[in-house]
Scaffold this active site. Structure first.
Site, short mmCIF file in Angstrom:
data_model
loop_
_atom_site.label_atom_id
_atom_site.label_comp_id
_atom_site.label_asym_id
_atom_site.label_seq_id
_atom_site.Cartn_x
_atom_site.Cartn_y
_atom_site.Cartn_z
N ASN A 19 -0.10 11.81 11.29
CA ASN A 19 0.75 12.34 10.23
C ASN A 19 0.86 13.84 10.42
O ASN A 19 0.47 14.36 11.47
CB ASN A 19 0.23 11.92 8.84
N ASN A 53 -8.61 4.43 3.52
CA ASN A 53 -8.41 5.05 4.82
C ASN A 53 -8.18 6.54 4.65
O ASN A 53 -7.88 7.01 3.56
CB ASN A 53 -7.21 4.42 5.55
N LYS A 100 -24.73 17.20 -9.50
CA LYS A 100 -24.08 18.20 -10.33
C LYS A 100 -22.60 17.87 -10.52
O LYS A 100 -22.01 17.22 -9.66
CB LYS A 100 -24.18 19.57 -9.66
N TYR A 155 4.93 6.62 11.04
CA TYR A 155 4.06 7.67 11.60
C TYR A 155 4.66 8.27 12.87
O TYR A 155 5.51 7.68 13.53
CB TYR A 155 2.68 7.09 11.93
N LYS A 181 8.30 3.93 3.63
CA LYS A 181 7.88 5.34 3.64
C LYS A 181 7.67 5.81 5.06
O LYS A 181 7.15 5.06 5.89
CB LYS A 181 6.59 5.50 2.83
N MET A 182 8.06 7.05 5.31
CA MET A 182 7.85 7.63 6.64
C MET A 182 7.22 9.02 6.51
O MET A 182 7.28 9.65 5.46
CB MET A 182 9.18 7.76 7.38
N LYS A 183 6.61 9.46 7.60
CA LYS A 183 5.98 10.77 7.62
C LYS A 183 7.01 11.85 7.92
O LYS A 183 7.95 11.63 8.69
CB LYS A 183 4.88 10.79 8.70
N ASP A 212 6.63 11.55 3.27
CA ASP A 212 5.26 12.02 2.99
C ASP A 212 4.89 13.14 3.95
O ASP A 212 4.81 12.93 5.16
CB ASP A 212 4.29 10.83 3.16
N ALA A 213 4.65 14.35 3.39
CA ALA A 213 4.32 15.52 4.21
C ALA A 213 2.81 15.72 4.36
O ALA A 213 2.38 16.67 5.03
CB ALA A 213 4.96 16.76 3.62
N ASN A 214 2.02 14.88 3.72
CA ASN A 214 0.56 14.95 3.84
C ASN A 214 -0.01 16.35 3.61
O ASN A 214 -0.95 16.77 4.29
CB ASN A 214 0.11 14.39 5.20
N GLU A 238 6.62 13.25 -1.07
CA GLU A 238 5.17 13.14 -1.33
C GLU A 238 4.37 14.27 -0.72
O GLU A 238 4.60 14.67 0.42
CB GLU A 238 4.69 11.79 -0.77
N GLU A 264 -3.25 11.56 -3.85
CA GLU A 264 -4.15 10.72 -3.05
C GLU A 264 -5.40 11.47 -2.61
O GLU A 264 -6.40 10.83 -2.25
CB GLU A 264 -3.42 10.14 -1.82
N ASP A 291 -6.40 7.26 -5.48
CA ASP A 291 -6.91 6.06 -4.79
C ASP A 291 -8.36 5.85 -5.23
O ASP A 291 -9.24 6.64 -4.88
CB ASP A 291 -6.82 6.29 -3.27
N HIS A 321 -2.48 5.27 -3.60
CA HIS A 321 -2.60 5.35 -2.15
C HIS A 321 -3.57 4.28 -1.66
O HIS A 321 -4.48 3.88 -2.39
CB HIS A 321 -3.16 6.74 -1.80
N GLU A 340 0.72 0.79 -2.83
CA GLU A 340 1.13 1.03 -1.45
C GLU A 340 0.80 -0.19 -0.60
O GLU A 340 -0.05 -1.02 -0.97
CB GLU A 340 0.38 2.27 -0.92
N SER A 341 1.47 -0.32 0.52
CA SER A 341 1.15 -1.39 1.47
C SER A 341 1.35 -0.84 2.88
O SER A 341 2.27 -0.05 3.11
CB SER A 341 2.10 -2.57 1.22
N TYR A 342 0.47 -1.23 3.78
CA TYR A 342 0.61 -0.80 5.19
C TYR A 342 0.79 -2.05 6.05
O TYR A 342 -0.21 -2.57 6.58
CB TYR A 342 -0.64 -0.09 5.69
O1 LIG Z 1 -1.37 9.14 6.59
C1 LIG Z 1 -2.18 9.03 5.68
O2 LIG Z 1 -3.22 9.73 5.60
C2 LIG Z 1 -1.94 8.04 4.59
C3 LIG Z 1 -1.08 8.57 3.54
O3 LIG Z 1 -0.86 9.75 3.37
C4 LIG Z 1 -0.40 7.63 2.65
O4 LIG Z 1 -0.57 6.43 2.83
O5 LIG Z 1 0.32 8.09 1.76
MG LIG Z 2 0.31 10.11 1.55
#
Ligand SMILES: O=C([O-])CC(=O)C(=O)O
Ligand SMILES: [Mg+2]
Length: 389
Positions: A19, A53, A100, A155, A181-183, A212-214, A238, A264, A291, A321, A340-342
């Site tokens: 990503n 993950n 703590k 990805y 969804k794509m990165k 998703d820009a992570n 995202e 996430e 998550d 997530h 979410e689903s992968y």
């Molecule tokens: O690529 C990842 O770390 C997973 C992620 O962000 C997602 O599933 O939204």
């Molecule tokens: Mg994400």
């Protein structure tokens, strides 16, 4: 009843995908098996857990702190008042003794793995699917018969071109998913726009595509992407900036009218509350992705869900997530917005029961007791083998 044994193992979930922030070439996950003396179908009930993950196995924390605390606890201190099942909140309190507040780091991952195994055992001992148990004990007694799911993938991958990206998205649509969804953020803005347009050719409309820009962007880049993405009217944008930079998120909302998603990488209800207090998230359109497996488990997740109303949000704003079965149970039993689903990554931990069909972007739930791992052959075999249970 009592816990008779707890086993821990590390398994790889490595792959060449990337990503905007990390590659997964050395990604691992922790697996925990909580063995009890309760007999169902002639065998001791075993609860299983793993840590979603994106964070590495937490074996150091598990073996040095959290598992010893559980093993050393008086068995009666971990069970409910009726004495017939584990009490996840008591287990949680034992795990977190002498910890703590604040600085949530990755101990939340270690606690999340154990907590997942405890809830799996609790629902198995109760003899019901976890979503039913949650609806009855923590919810309004009713469950959603089906849950919205979207297919996460897209990805960056060595040698992957736009045609392969399109084929991947076509496969998801053929499986029954509507939203994919794509990165983004792992290439230049121009390249990402080209990739986005390639995927839009497949899905037809921006409302079927999330990006998703992570957490990769600084504010200027996040705004530049916001301007470029706006015309496509995407399903969501995202994790544009650093997950803890609430001011960035709040400022970005002034430049992007469409739905955004994040959360996430927030691992406690206090962090989640800070996002809702200070991140400019908009309850009428934005999505929250906490998550539970990464963030101290379901006991803590219940606290996170409980603070949503006071911040103007509802459980329907939450699409977690992780693409795992625990979140699917929570989504159905406590009325989240989806899950979410992968379909093609993070096997065997991502994904739902083997016979689950996606229809019009929704899935039903199996009626197996517990989280439903036994209905996902590859996963249950992996966890049994890793923990020799
Ligand atoms: O690529 C990842 O770390 C997973 C992620 O962000 C997602 O599933 O939204
Ligand atoms: Mg994400």
């Amino acid at each position: 009843m009592r816990i008779t044994e707890i086993r821990e193992a590390v398994v790889p979930i490595s792959s060449p995908i990337r990503n905007a922030y990390i590659d997964f070439s050395k990604m691992t996950a922790s697996v925990v098996a909580v063995v009890t003396d309760v007999i169902r179908d002639g065998k001791p009930v075993v609860g299983y857990g793993f840590n979603s993950n994106g964070r590495y196995a937490a074996s150091g924390l598990l073996n040095e702190r959290f598992l010893p605390r559980l093993r050393e606890a008086a068995p009666d201190s971990l069970i409910n008042d009726a004495g017939d099942n584990l009490d996840p909140r008591k287990v949680w309190a034992t795990l977190m003794s002498n910890e703590k507040p604040g600085g949530h780091g990755e101990r939340s991952v270690a606690v999340g793995v154990i907590d997942m195994a405890v809830w799996d055992a609790v629902a198995k001992i109760a003899g019901v699917p976890l979503y039913r148990y949650l609806a009855d004990t923590e919810g309004d007694g009713t469950v959603d018969d089906s849950v919205f799911v979207y297919a996460a993938g897209g990805y960056y991958y060595p040698g992957k071109d736009d045609t392969q990206l399109q084929e991947e998205m076509r496969r998801y649509r053929d499986m029954g998913y509507e939203v994919v969804k794509m990165k983004i953020g792992g290439a230049s803005l121009d390249e990402d726009i080209r990739r986005i347009e390639a995927v839009l050719e497949v899905v037809g409309d921006g409302k079927y595509l999330a990006v998703d820009a992570n957490g990769r962007f600084d504010l200027d880049t996040a705004i530049a992407y916001a301007k470029a993405l706006s015309p496509y009217k995407l399903f969501w944008y995202e994790e544009a900036g650093d997950p803890l930079d609430y001011a960035l998120q709040a400022e970005l909302a002034k430049h992007y009218d469409g739905p955004m998603a994040t959360g996430e990488n927030l691992f406690s209800h206090q962090d989640a509350r800070n996002l809702l207090r200070h991140g400019g998230m908009r309850p009428d359109r934005d999505w929250l992705q906490f998550d539970c497996a990464l963030s101290y488990g379901l006991v803590e997740y219940l606290r996170t869900l409980a603070i949503l109303p006071e911040c103007g949000f509802s459980t329907r704003n939450v699409i977690p997530h992780g693409g795992h079965q625990l979140s699917l149970n929570i989504a159905a039993g406590l009325k989240l917005g989806g899950n979410e689903s992968y379909p093609e990554v993070f096997a065997p931990f991502g994904g739902f029961a083997d016979d689950t069909r996606v229809e019009a972007g929704r899935v039903g739930l199996p009626d197996a007791p517990g989280i439903g791992f036994e209905k996902k052959q590859g996963l249950i075999e992996c966890m049994r083998k890793a923990t020799s249970t």
